[in-house]
Design a protein around this motif. Structure first.
Motif, PDB file in Angstrom:
ATOM      1  N   ALA A  11      -5.534   0.645   5.732  1.00 12.71           N
ATOM      2  CA  ALA A  11      -4.614  -0.114   6.580  1.00 12.71           C
ATOM      3  C   ALA A  11      -5.218  -0.320   7.959  1.00 12.71           C
ATOM      4  CB  ALA A  11      -3.280   0.612   6.689  1.00 12.71           C
ATOM      5  N   GLY A  12      -5.961   0.694   8.433  1.00 11.77           N
ATOM      6  CA  GLY A  12      -6.638   0.555   9.721  1.00 11.77           C
ATOM      7  C   GLY A  12      -7.633  -0.585   9.680  1.00 11.77           C
ATOM      8  N   GLU A  64      -5.381 -11.933  15.389  1.00 13.53           N
ATOM      9  CA  GLU A  64      -4.137 -12.609  15.752  1.00 13.53           C
ATOM     10  C   GLU A  64      -3.713 -12.267  17.172  1.00 13.53           C
ATOM     11  OE1 GLU A  64       0.276 -12.527  13.957  1.00 13.53           O
ATOM     12  OE2 GLU A  64      -1.321 -12.374  12.474  1.00 13.53           O
ATOM     13  N   ILE A  65      -3.778 -10.977  17.465  1.00  9.52           N
ATOM     14  CA  ILE A  65      -3.326 -10.543  18.788  1.00  9.52           C
ATOM     15  C   ILE A  65      -4.300 -11.017  19.860  1.00  9.52           C
ATOM     16  CG2 ILE A  65      -4.416  -8.270  19.045  1.00  9.52           C
ATOM     17  CD1 ILE A  65      -1.666  -7.222  19.865  1.00  9.52           C
ATOM     18  N   TYR A  89      -4.575  -8.234  11.995  1.00 11.81           N
ATOM     19  CA  TYR A  89      -3.729  -8.177  13.184  1.00 11.81           C
ATOM     20  C   TYR A  89      -4.523  -8.403  14.458  1.00 11.81           C
ATOM     21  CZ  TYR A  89       0.125  -6.563  16.117  1.00 11.81           C
ATOM     22  OH  TYR A  89       1.132  -6.493  17.045  1.00 11.81           O
ATOM     23  N   PRO A 100      -0.178  -3.484   9.702  1.00 14.17           N
ATOM     24  CA  PRO A 100      -0.537  -2.894   8.405  1.00 14.17           C
ATOM     25  C   PRO A 100       0.448  -1.790   8.044  1.00 14.17           C
ATOM     26  CG  PRO A 100      -2.463  -3.089   9.792  1.00 14.17           C
ATOM     27  CD  PRO A 100      -1.306  -3.511  10.627  1.00 14.17           C
ATOM     28  N   PHE A 101       0.730  -1.711   6.778  1.00 18.15           N
ATOM     29  CA  PHE A 101       1.887  -0.946   6.341  1.00 18.15           C
ATOM     30  C   PHE A 101       1.497  -0.026   5.198  1.00 18.15           C
ATOM     31  CE2 PHE A 101       6.329  -0.705   4.826  1.00 18.15           C
ATOM     32  CZ  PHE A 101       6.975  -0.619   6.035  1.00 18.15           C
ATOM     33  N   VAL A 102       1.867   1.226   5.292  1.00 13.78           N
ATOM     34  CA  VAL A 102       1.668   2.156   4.187  1.00 13.78           C
ATOM     35  C   VAL A 102       3.008   2.822   3.903  1.00 13.78           C
ATOM     36  CG1 VAL A 102       0.457   4.201   3.368  1.00 13.78           C
ATOM     37  CG2 VAL A 102      -0.707   2.612   4.894  1.00 13.78           C
ATOM     38  N   ILE A 103       3.371   2.851   2.640  1.00 12.81           N
ATOM     39  CA  ILE A 103       4.595   3.551   2.277  1.00 12.81           C
ATOM     40  C   ILE A 103       4.227   4.896   1.675  1.00 12.81           C
ATOM     41  CG2 ILE A 103       6.658   3.513   0.833  1.00 12.81           C
ATOM     42  CD1 ILE A 103       6.798   0.603   1.091  1.00 12.81           C
ATOM     43  N   ILE A 139      -4.321   5.062   4.740  1.00 13.79           N
ATOM     44  CA  ILE A 139      -4.209   4.821   6.181  1.00 13.79           C
ATOM     45  C   ILE A 139      -5.495   4.188   6.711  1.00 13.79           C
ATOM     46  CG2 ILE A 139      -4.038   5.964   8.427  1.00 13.79           C
ATOM     47  CD1 ILE A 139      -2.049   7.910   7.178  1.00 13.79           C
ATOM     48  N   SER A 140      -6.629   4.675   6.212  1.00 17.46           N
ATOM     49  CA  SER A 140      -7.903   4.093   6.642  1.00 17.46           C
ATOM     50  C   SER A 140      -7.996   2.636   6.222  1.00 17.46           C
ATOM     51  CB  SER A 140      -9.066   4.890   6.047  1.00 17.46           C
ATOM     52  OG  SER A 140      -9.002   6.217   6.494  1.00 17.46           O
ATOM     53  N   VAL A 147      -1.145   1.579  12.514  1.00 24.73           N
ATOM     54  CA  VAL A 147      -0.706   1.469  11.124  1.00 24.73           C
ATOM     55  C   VAL A 147       0.692   2.060  11.041  1.00 24.73           C
ATOM     56  CG1 VAL A 147      -1.114   2.253   8.779  1.00 24.73           C
ATOM     57  CG2 VAL A 147      -3.049   1.635  10.220  1.00 24.73           C
ATOM     58  N   LYS A 193      -3.415 -13.324  22.947  1.00 24.61           N
ATOM     59  CA  LYS A 193      -3.780 -12.959  24.319  1.00 24.61           C
ATOM     60  C   LYS A 193      -4.523 -14.100  24.989  1.00 24.61           C
ATOM     61  CE  LYS A 193      -4.309  -7.935  24.179  1.00 24.61           C
ATOM     62  NZ  LYS A 193      -5.312  -6.879  23.985  1.00 24.61           N
ATOM     63  N   ARG A 212       0.871  -1.174   0.000  1.00 26.03           N
ATOM     64  CA  ARG A 212       0.000   0.000   0.000  1.00 26.03           C
ATOM     65  C   ARG A 212       0.905   1.220   0.000  1.00 26.03           C
ATOM     66  NH1 ARG A 212      -2.308  -1.713   4.082  1.00 26.03           N
ATOM     67  NH2 ARG A 212      -3.984  -2.997   3.314  1.00 26.03           N
ATOM     68  N   GLU A 251      -7.352  -3.123   7.763  1.00 20.80           N
ATOM     69  CA  GLU A 251      -6.549  -4.346   7.739  1.00 20.80           C
ATOM     70  C   GLU A 251      -6.125  -4.747   9.149  1.00 20.80           C
ATOM     71  OE1 GLU A 251      -3.129  -4.432   4.989  1.00 20.80           O
ATOM     72  OE2 GLU A 251      -2.174  -5.686   6.516  1.00 20.80           O
ATOM     73  N   TYR A 252      -5.888  -3.754   9.965  1.00 16.72           N
ATOM     74  CA  TYR A 252      -5.531  -4.056  11.363  1.00 16.72           C
ATOM     75  C   TYR A 252      -6.633  -4.886  11.996  1.00 16.72           C
ATOM     76  CZ  TYR A 252      -4.693  -3.268  16.335  1.00 16.72           C
ATOM     77  OH  TYR A 252      -4.502  -3.432  17.681  1.00 16.72           O
ATOM     78  N   TYR A 253      -7.895  -4.454  11.776  1.00 19.16           N
ATOM     79  CA  TYR A 253      -9.006  -5.194  12.382  1.00 19.16           C
ATOM     80  C   TYR A 253      -9.173  -6.561  11.753  1.00 19.16           C
ATOM     81  CZ  TYR A 253     -10.498  -1.228  15.131  1.00 19.16           C
ATOM     82  OH  TYR A 253     -10.536  -0.225  16.062  1.00 19.16           O
TER      83      TYR A 253
END
Lengths: 360, 167
Positions: free
Chosen positions: A132-133, A143-144, A140, B157-160, A129-130, B124, A148, A110, A135-137
């Motif tokens: 990716a956010g 997983e976390i 990641y 999550p990764f942004v370049i 960024i949104s 992020v 836990k 990205r 994607e965090y949900y």
């Protein structure tokens, strides 16, 4: 110096007349950059490259390096496409293979082109960024959470294991260890003067709550010592103290060598101390004691079933008898301690032999 | 990456968020920065004096940054508390990191900060690349390798952001 070779090759490609001057460049990193830029430049067009080479010939080598980079960038920009020439230079090979490695990385990459100065592309960046956010949900967070949960389960299991072990120890201690010994002691001395019983109890308790808690052989050793003392005293009260001591010393070593017991190093000294403290307590304890369970022990306490009492225990056994037994226990413990000391000095084989004879 | 314009980009993110009507929460973790073009809500420089750390421990610049970060990491739970408290109010929390990759990404404190943050709030990573410098294939490749290593290390999550695109 492999990158230096590629650098040289780049120079050859550009047919640089001042190659020798540049070859003296000591800084490998700089040489690397120059090489890369030079390659890019030569791949595109040779004009800027020559420009940089002439600069290199005229000026210092460091300056030439920087100019080479700039010229390379310019040359590449002119060609508007990264052209990596077919070459067997080290850097090129490395870059090529790395680019292949990174292929997978690029697949889901990205990215956004932005300018912090002009604010160009900021909306796109915020969109990314949104994303990716999100994607965090998606990736990641589960997983976390799983991690836990796993940790919590492990922790719970560990705690449960500890509790189970504690229970097992407490139970085991009752049936075989301190508890049993204490019970035996109680039974044996129930008919005795209450004060003596209380003192014995406290002595055992003091020893058992020492370093090893329920599993310590220390408590067991002392308890067994006392028990056997009482047993001897009960069975044949008139026996000489030496016989009692012998009995104790033969009875004591097994707990010290069984695997579940603690090393015997601390045992004898503590047993001796415990026995001595028992003696002291006997001298100073009141005649009516309170047992660990809160029940008052009278000199003529008949509430305990007779089966639990010593077979031939006479109720009127005198306190001096108790004192003598305690001393005998102390002597026994001391002997045991000496024996242990010897055993430690001797070889393992001899120790085995000793324990064999002690058992027999 | 050092000198790629992280702080300037953060200023831009800051002002852009303000313009969009959702003021962000900004944390500065770079103890060595002289001047910030934005006003951070939490500043490591309020907690640790980088120059004093260098002097006191006899460290160089990178060691000073690293030690300052280590010291700060011991109090990072407080930062997390504050961030958690403000999580409902702000849309973004921006964290400005020291530029040296080895200082932040590959140090224990950087790891602690990243992981605790990621365990508390959605996190992020924004990897800022100095675009003009990437004109050289080798620089570009090493940049990408760094990015890749950070991605696989943190798994976040990764942004370049290819910064200086106007240049």
């Amino acid at each position: 110096m492999r990158d230096f070779d590629s650098f040289q090759q780049a120079l050859d490609d550009a047919q640089d007349p001042h190659g020798a001057a540049r070859r003296r460049a000591a800084d490998a990193l700089q040489a690397q950059e120059v090489a890369a830029a030079g390659l890019a430049g030569s791949g595109a067009e040779s004009r800027p490259e020559r420009e940089s080479e002439s600069g290199a010939g005229a000026g210092a080598e460091a300056e030439a390096g920087v100019k080479g980079v700039i010229a390379g960038v310019e040359g590449r920009a002119a060609a508007s496409k990264v052209e990596v020439p077919a070459d067997d230079g080290y850097i090129l090979q490395l870059t090529r293979s790395m680019s292949l490695v990174l292929d997978e990385f690029y697949q889901g990459l990205r990215y956004a082109g932005v300018s912090a100065l002009t604010g160009q592309g900021m909306n796109e960046l915020f969109e990314k960024i949104s994303e990716a956010g999100q994607e965090y949900y998606d990736d990641y967070y589960p997983e976390i959470e799983a991690t836990k949960r796993r940790r919590a389960e492990e922790e719970a299991r560990r705690v449960q294991e500890g509790v189970d072990r504690l229970h097992a120890d407490a139970k085991g201690g009752k049936s075989t260890g301190v508890g049993e010994a204490a019970a035996q002691t109680t039974a044996a001395s129930n008919g005795l003067v209450g004060a003596a019983t209380a003192a014995t109890h406290s002595a055992v308790a003091a020893a058992a709550s020492g370093p090893g808690a329920p599993r310590s052989s220390l408590g067991r050793g002392v308890a067994m010592g006392i028990d056997s003392t009482h047993g001897d005293g009960g069975a044949s009260g008139g026996k000489p103290a030496a016989a009692t001591a012998g009995r104790v010393s033969s009875a004591s070593p097994p707990p010290a060598v069984t695997s579940e017991c603690r090393p015997p190093v601390i045992t004898p000294a503590d047993a001796l101390a415990a026995a001595q403290s028992q003696e002291q307590r006997m001298q100073s304890a009141p005649r009516i004691g309170v047992m660990a369970n809160g029940r008052r022990l009278e000199p003529s306490d008949h509430s305990v079933p007779s089966s639990k009492r010593g077979e031939s225990r006479s109720e009127s056994e005198s306190e001096s008898m108790q004192l003598a037994k305690a001393r005998a226990a102390a002597v026994a413990a001391k002997q045991w301690m000496d024996a242990e000391e010897n055993e430690r000095v001797r070889s393992k084989r001899e120790a085995v032999m000793l324990s064999g004879t002690a058992d027999s | 990456m050092a000198g790629s314009g992280k702080t300037t980009l953060l200023q831009r993110l800051h002002s852009h968020s303000h313009a969009a009507g959702s003021p962000p929460y900004v944390i500065n973790l770079d103890p060595a920065v002289q001047h910030l073009p934005y006003v951070p809500n939490i500043d490591i420089r309020d907690t640790v004096n980088y120059r004093d750390v260098m002097k006191q421990y006899g460290l160089g610049p990178n060691g000073g940054i690293m030690t300052s970060l280590n010291l700060f990491a011991t109090r990072f739970d407080k930062v997390l508390d504050i961030v958690e408290k403000r999580a409902g109010e702000v849309r973004h929390v921006f964290v400005d990191t020291p530029g040296q990759i080895e200082v932040f990404t590959w140090s224990a404190s950087g790891n602690i900060i990243t992981e605790t943050l990621a365990g508390t709030v959605p996190t992020v990573l924004l990897y800022v690349v100095d675009t003009p410098r990437c004109a050289s294939p080798v620089t570009f490749m090493s940049n990408m390798m760094y990015a890749c290593s950070i991605l696989y290390k943190t798994r976040l999550p990764f942004v370049i952001a290819f910064n200086k695109a106007d240049a």
